[in-house]
Design a protein around this motif. Sequence first.
Motif, PDB file in Angstrom:
ATOM      1  N   ILE A   1      24.732  21.336  -7.672  1.00 21.23           N
ATOM      2  CA  ILE A   1      23.495  21.624  -6.919  1.00 21.23           C
ATOM      3  C   ILE A   1      22.445  22.182  -7.875  1.00 21.23           C
ATOM      4  N   THR A   2      22.210  21.440  -8.927  1.00 20.83           N
ATOM      5  CA  THR A   2      21.293  21.852  -9.979  1.00 20.83           C
ATOM      6  C   THR A   2      20.311  20.716 -10.272  1.00 20.83           C
ATOM      7  N   VAL A   3      19.062  21.102 -10.473  1.00 24.02           N
ATOM      8  CA  VAL A   3      18.047  20.130 -10.836  1.00 24.02           C
ATOM      9  C   VAL A   3      17.506  20.491 -12.215  1.00 24.02           C
ATOM     10  N   TYR A   4      17.196  19.468 -12.994  1.00 22.57           N
ATOM     11  CA  TYR A   4      16.712  19.650 -14.354  1.00 22.57           C
ATOM     12  C   TYR A   4      15.343  18.992 -14.506  1.00 22.57           C
ATOM     13  N   LEU A   5      14.558  19.562 -15.407  1.00 23.35           N
ATOM     14  CA  LEU A   5      13.290  18.949 -15.768  1.00 23.35           C
ATOM     15  C   LEU A   5      13.210  18.907 -17.294  1.00 23.35           C
ATOM     16  N   GLN A   6      13.340  17.717 -17.837  1.00 25.43           N
ATOM     17  CA  GLN A   6      13.189  17.539 -19.272  1.00 25.43           C
ATOM     18  C   GLN A   6      11.718  17.270 -19.554  1.00 25.43           C
ATOM     19  N   MET A   7      11.133  18.122 -20.359  1.00 26.07           N
ATOM     20  CA  MET A   7       9.699  18.019 -20.660  1.00 26.07           C
ATOM     21  C   MET A   7       9.518  17.710 -22.140  1.00 26.07           C
TER      22      MET A   7
END
Length: 119
Positions: A76-82
């Motif tokens: 239940i984890t969301v990631y944002l690769q920037m």
Amino acid sequence: QVQLVESGGGLVQPGGSLRLSCAASGTIFTVNTMGWYRQAPGKQRELVAAITSGSSTNYADSVKGRFSISRDNAKITVYLQMNSLKPEDTAVYYCKLSMLERGRWVDYWGQGTQVTVSS
């Protein structure tokens, strides 16, 4: 009770990369959307990217081709690769979880993590 814990913000030079994470805990229903919003000083909070429980994604035009959102449903984890960060990406980034609870959508927010892009 739902809690969202964000991590991964910091100071980075223009052109650099950062990866944000947001872990959710508590009672999480299957039908949900997780996303990242940001708010710069003096500006309104805006959507950066979102991903549904079925992995459909949506991005702000300003980050398309540079940012990538993903999720791990088991954690239940969301990631944002920037990537290719610009000074205008400087803002407080907030994680948001929207869940369908008993027929209505309910929103939960994280506390925010600062991202500063500067040389």
